[in-house]
Each structure stands twice: as structure tokens, then as C-alpha cells.
Write an enzyme that holds these catalytic residues in place. Sequence first.
Site, mmCIF file in Angstrom:
data_model
loop_
_atom_site.group_PDB
_atom_site.id
_atom_site.type_symbol
_atom_site.label_atom_id
_atom_site.label_comp_id
_atom_site.label_asym_id
_atom_site.label_seq_id
_atom_site.Cartn_x
_atom_site.Cartn_y
_atom_site.Cartn_z
ATOM 1 N N ASN A 27 0.855 -1.193 0.000
ATOM 2 C CA ASN A 27 0.000 0.000 0.000
ATOM 3 C C ASN A 27 0.893 1.246 0.000
ATOM 4 O OD1 ASN A 27 -1.403 2.279 1.098
ATOM 5 N ND2 ASN A 27 -3.062 0.921 1.690
ATOM 6 N N ASP A 75 -0.079 4.486 -0.087
ATOM 7 C CA ASP A 75 -0.781 5.725 0.308
ATOM 8 C C ASP A 75 0.130 6.750 0.968
ATOM 9 O OD1 ASP A 75 -3.159 4.591 -0.464
ATOM 10 O OD2 ASP A 75 -3.863 4.182 1.576
ATOM 11 N N HIS A 76 0.995 6.265 1.877
ATOM 12 C CA HIS A 76 1.705 7.234 2.717
ATOM 13 C C HIS A 76 2.896 7.885 2.028
ATOM 14 C CE1 HIS A 76 -1.217 6.748 5.704
ATOM 15 N NE2 HIS A 76 -1.027 5.437 5.736
ATOM 16 N N ARG A 93 3.708 18.926 1.370
ATOM 17 C CA ARG A 93 4.267 20.126 0.763
ATOM 18 C C ARG A 93 3.505 20.567 -0.493
ATOM 19 N NH1 ARG A 93 9.612 21.778 2.268
ATOM 20 N NH2 ARG A 93 9.505 21.628 4.522
ATOM 21 N N HIS A 104 -5.700 3.590 -1.313
ATOM 22 C CA HIS A 104 -7.007 3.926 -0.731
ATOM 23 C C HIS A 104 -7.345 5.346 -1.146
ATOM 24 C CE1 HIS A 104 -9.522 4.200 3.268
ATOM 25 N NE2 HIS A 104 -10.227 4.523 2.204
ATOM 26 N N ARG A 125 -9.473 8.193 -0.541
ATOM 27 C CA ARG A 125 -10.392 8.631 0.510
ATOM 28 C C ARG A 125 -11.249 9.792 0.034
ATOM 29 N NH1 ARG A 125 -10.141 7.750 5.958
ATOM 30 N NH2 ARG A 125 -8.771 6.045 6.553
ATOM 31 N N ARG A 162 -6.850 12.770 1.323
ATOM 32 C CA ARG A 162 -5.704 13.183 2.151
ATOM 33 C C ARG A 162 -4.380 12.610 1.640
ATOM 34 N NH1 ARG A 162 -7.090 9.951 7.661
ATOM 35 N NH2 ARG A 162 -9.099 10.943 7.327
ATOM 36 N N HIS A 163 -4.447 11.511 0.892
ATOM 37 C CA HIS A 163 -3.184 11.024 0.307
ATOM 38 C C HIS A 163 -3.342 10.778 -1.199
ATOM 39 C CE1 HIS A 163 -5.157 7.364 1.730
ATOM 40 N NE2 HIS A 163 -4.738 7.517 2.984
ATOM 41 N N GLU A 201 -8.792 0.437 -2.489
ATOM 42 C CA GLU A 201 -9.611 0.455 -1.272
ATOM 43 C C GLU A 201 -10.531 1.654 -1.357
ATOM 44 O OE1 GLU A 201 -6.912 0.735 1.962
ATOM 45 O OE2 GLU A 201 -6.048 -1.223 1.620
ATOM 46 N N THR A 251 -6.757 6.492 10.593
ATOM 47 C CA THR A 251 -6.626 5.369 9.663
ATOM 48 C C THR A 251 -7.911 4.554 9.749
ATOM 49 O OG1 THR A 251 -5.255 3.460 9.045
ATOM 50 C CG2 THR A 251 -5.474 3.914 11.400
ATOM 51 N N THR A 252 -8.032 3.499 8.937
ATOM 52 C CA THR A 252 -9.283 2.732 8.931
ATOM 53 C C THR A 252 -9.480 2.050 10.286
ATOM 54 O OG1 THR A 252 -8.774 2.303 6.622
ATOM 55 C CG2 THR A 252 -10.627 1.103 7.566
ATOM 56 N N GLU A 263 -10.889 -9.444 3.487
ATOM 57 C CA GLU A 263 -9.597 -9.116 4.070
ATOM 58 C C GLU A 263 -9.843 -8.937 5.561
ATOM 59 O OE1 GLU A 263 -7.205 -6.118 2.121
ATOM 60 O OE2 GLU A 263 -6.218 -5.627 4.025
ATOM 61 N N HIS A 310 -3.454 -4.627 7.885
ATOM 62 C CA HIS A 310 -3.549 -3.437 8.745
ATOM 63 C C HIS A 310 -2.615 -3.543 9.942
ATOM 64 C CE1 HIS A 310 -4.953 0.271 10.541
ATOM 65 N NE2 HIS A 310 -5.544 0.508 9.379
ATOM 66 N N GLY A 311 -1.679 -2.595 9.988
ATOM 67 C CA GLY A 311 -0.785 -2.481 11.140
ATOM 68 C C GLY A 311 0.362 -3.480 11.157
ATOM 69 N N GLY A 351 1.236 -1.389 4.401
ATOM 70 C CA GLY A 351 1.593 -0.060 3.919
ATOM 71 C C GLY A 351 2.439 0.743 4.888
ATOM 72 N N HIS A 352 1.800 1.267 5.920
ATOM 73 C CA HIS A 352 2.428 2.285 6.762
ATOM 74 C C HIS A 352 3.801 1.878 7.287
ATOM 75 C CE1 HIS A 352 3.030 4.724 10.427
ATOM 76 N NE2 HIS A 352 2.496 5.678 9.689
HETATM 77 N N1 PXP Z 1 -5.746 -3.216 4.269
HETATM 78 C C1 PXP Z 1 -6.717 -2.275 4.328
HETATM 79 C C2 PXP Z 1 -8.091 -2.654 3.886
HETATM 80 C C3 PXP Z 1 -6.428 -0.957 4.736
HETATM 81 O O1 PXP Z 1 -7.410 -0.037 4.779
HETATM 82 C C4 PXP Z 1 -5.099 -0.626 5.053
HETATM 83 C C5 PXP Z 1 -4.764 0.783 5.422
HETATM 84 O O2 PXP Z 1 -5.009 1.618 4.338
HETATM 85 C C6 PXP Z 1 -4.131 -1.630 4.984
HETATM 86 C C7 PXP Z 1 -4.483 -2.929 4.604
HETATM 87 C C8 PXP Z 1 -2.702 -1.361 5.285
HETATM 88 O O3 PXP Z 1 -2.555 -1.014 6.623
HETATM 89 P P1 PXP Z 1 -1.158 -0.441 7.110
HETATM 90 O O4 PXP Z 1 -0.931 0.830 6.354
HETATM 91 O O5 PXP Z 1 -1.362 -0.233 8.582
HETATM 92 O O6 PXP Z 1 -0.127 -1.470 6.800
#
Ligand code: PXP
Length: 251
Positions: free
Chosen positions: A7, A9-10, A18, A43, A45, A49-50, A70, A100-101, A151, A191-192, A213-214
Site C-alpha cells: 500500500n 498511500d503514505h 508540501r 485507498h 479517501r 488526504r493522500h 480500497e 486510519t481505517t 480481508e 492493517h498495522g 503499507g504504513h
Molecule cells: N488493508 C486495508 C483494507 C487498509 O485499509 C489498510 C490501510 O489503508 C491496509 C491494509 C494497510 O494497513 P497499514 O498501512 O497499517 O499497513
Amino acid sequence: MLRLGVNIDHVATIRNARGGLHPDPIDAAHSSVRAGADGIVCHLREDRRHISELDLQRLMNEISLPLNLEMAATEEMLEIALRHQPPGVCIVPEKRKEVTTEGGLDVYSQKDHISEFVSTLSDQGMVVSLFVDPEIKQIDASIDVGATAIEIHTGSYCDSNTYAKRDWELKRIQETAEYGFNAGLEVRAGHGISYDTVSPIASITCINELNIGHFLIGESIFTGLESAISKMRRLMDEARQLSLEKNDYRL
Ligand code: PXP
């Protein structure tokens, strides 16, 4: 084979801080391809935001790996998904003020609404997954609305601050993953997830994809993105291999 969806996004979060063009999330997607990712995740949104819609369009045009979009179950997002036709869509809950979600999609309480989205997107050939908490009633509801993939939200497991809580959360994930798999669903998780939390999840052999992702984007500040992804890939693969050997599965 356990697939890894990266992912990005970040990368866009940092770019948007910036308001310019750097760092480019599409470059991050190219790096992810080189480092062994199996798919790219973004994702879009409501508040942008990203990731922006232009990022989505560029990812569709420039990246060879399958893209998983997403999105919240809103009319605006449905139109966007139909316009860009990503191969995969993951429906997530979305609150404007959340960082976050937070938590999975409550499919159980809005079956009619979600089933319309699942059928409209699936009819266009997109694989639709639903991002749900590890709860049997949400898995059953996902089957009822016609989803072919789920998921499982791993956030509570990853955020656990005691070993007892982590074990309990892991057990919930394992049980619901097996329940969904045995009912014919494709089961993913995310996630996480970090280097510290990935192996027990990767050991659950009915899960076929992790979306991360993060942590990877954060770690890339220190080691570079390709190195961070390669390490995650190695930890996933080692854990899966060990688990298969332990359970004496046919390799
Ligand atoms: N899966 C889903 C459905 C998510 O919404 C996210 C966060 O956007 C992730 C996975 C990835 O989570 P993380 O960025 O915490 O790794």
C-alpha cells in the site's frame, strides 16, 4: 504462495505535506514491483488526504501489477471505480475524522447496501473483497452479500500490548480465516503489520495475501523501500514455509 500487496498511500501523504510532486507514489509502486510485491494497493479517501484520482489513473496506466483500490461504499467511489476499472476493489469503512481505517466494515448491519456494490463491481469483472473484523457474523454476512474475498483486519492483533491479548487476537484471526476459507472465500489480511507481527499471520496457511503499507513506508526512511519490502517478503515466506512443513502439507 502468500501474496504481498504494498500500500503506497503514505508516500502520497508525504508528498501532499508540501503540495508538490515529490515523493511520487507511482515511483514507490515501481520500487515495489522491483522488490517482489505481488500487487499494489491504494485507498482513495473522500477527503483525498493522500492518493488522488490522478494517482489512481497513473497507477492503472503505468504499473504492471494488479491494483487493488480500497474505497468506501459511496456513490462517488462507485463511479470512480467504474471509470478506472481496477482489477480489484476492497470495500472499507471510512470516517472523515479517523486517522486510519478504524475497525472493519459492518457488512452484517448493511447487507442490502453492500450487496449492491458487490454485484455492480463484480458484474464489471472486478474482484471485490470486504475488509472485516475477525468475527464469524461478518464472514457469514460477506458470503450472503456475494463477496468472493475478505480481508481480515489485523489491527487489534498488531496493536495488542500484552502477549495474552495478542494470542487471543491471533486465535480470532486464525479461526475466522479458516471459517471463511472453508466456506469458499479467498482470505486476505492486513492493517498495522510490521516485521514484529507478520510471521504469526503469515503462518496461517489459508490466508493468501497480506496488504501492508504504513510500516513499510516508515521503514523505508531508514533502509530504502526496496530493502524494507524484500525483508518483509522474506519474513512472510519463511514463516509460511515453516508452517507448511510443520503441518506436513504437500509442498
Ligand atoms: N488493508 C486495508 C483494507 C487498509 O485499509 C489498510 C490501510 O489503508 C491496509 C491494509 C494497510 O494497513 P497499514 O498501512 O497499517 O499497513
